[in-house]
Design an enzyme around this catalytic site. Structure first.
Site, PDB file in Angstrom:
ATOM      1  CE1 TYR A  31      -3.809  -2.259   0.175  1.00 12.27           C
ATOM      2  CE2 TYR A  31      -2.785  -3.228   2.119  1.00 12.27           C
ATOM      3  CZ  TYR A  31      -3.744  -3.254   1.135  1.00 12.27           C
ATOM      4  OH  TYR A  31      -4.644  -4.288   1.097  1.00 12.27           O
ATOM      5  CG  ASN A  82     -10.058   1.675  -1.120  1.00 11.94           C
ATOM      6  OD1 ASN A  82     -10.533   0.546  -0.972  1.00 11.94           O
ATOM      7  ND2 ASN A  82      -8.755   1.908  -1.160  1.00 11.94           N
ATOM      8  CG  HIS A 108      -9.872  -1.764  -4.794  1.00  9.38           C
ATOM      9  ND1 HIS A 108     -10.367  -1.961  -3.527  1.00  9.38           N
ATOM     10  CD2 HIS A 108     -10.889  -1.986  -5.657  1.00  9.38           C
ATOM     11  CE1 HIS A 108     -11.642  -2.314  -3.624  1.00  9.38           C
ATOM     12  NE2 HIS A 108     -11.985  -2.330  -4.892  1.00  9.38           N
TER      13      HIS A 108
END
Ligand code: DQA
Length: 155
Positions: A31, A82, A108
């Site tokens: 991420y 998201n 995403h």
């Protein structure tokens, strides 16, 4: 003051689901090391350049996320969401997205199709106008750009 500035800017809700408050700490190899505050600042800058206003929020609660989606009806011109883990589990969130009658872009950070098989299914996608994944923060900017175009056509 130009005419565009005198008008209220279209409002786009940017809603983020569970564990996205952990950005920067959480699996940075997936991420990135940037935080939720960094993401909010990035979205604010992108929105400003597109003449959009944003309401950027994050919650860990499914019920709260659904209430925020419902609030968008009649208030926002579009929604970027998201849903994080609720993407793959929440029929109730999908129903809320279907009920608001607004353009919805599902975003995403990671490419959910490249990961575990359970991430490949998204309930939210059944209610989404478009889906962007795997492009990190850029996906949010692309979603704002898409909504700017959609909102302009609808006006
Ligand atoms: C995510 C992908 C989801 O599968 C995961 O549960 C998340 C984040 C993403 O942004 O890549 O929490 O939505």
């Amino acid at each position: 003051m130009c005419y565009r500035q005198a008008m209220a800017l279209p409002l786009i809700a940017v809603l983020n689901g569970p564990n996205l408050n952990m950005l920067g700490l959480r699996e940075p190899e997936i991420y990135s090391a940037q935080t939720l505050d960094d993401l909010e600042a990035y979205c604010a800058e992108a929105a400003e350049s597109l003449d959009l206003a944003i309401d950027f929020r994050q919650t860990n609660g499914e019920g709260e996320l659904i209430s925020w989606v419902q609030e968008c009806r009649g208030r926002a011109a579009g929604l970027i969401i998201n849903p994080a883990g609720y993407t793959h589990t929440s029929v109730a969130l999908m129903d809320a997205l279907l009920a608001i009658d607004l353009p919805v872009i599902e975003v995403h950070l990671s490419n959910i199709h490249r990961r575990e098989s359970f991430r490949r299914h998204s309930y939210a996608s059944r209610a989404a106008t478009g889906v962007i994944c795997g492009l990190g923060f850029t996906g949010y900017r692309l979603a704002l750009t898409a909504l700017a175009d959609i909102v302009e056509v609808e006006q």
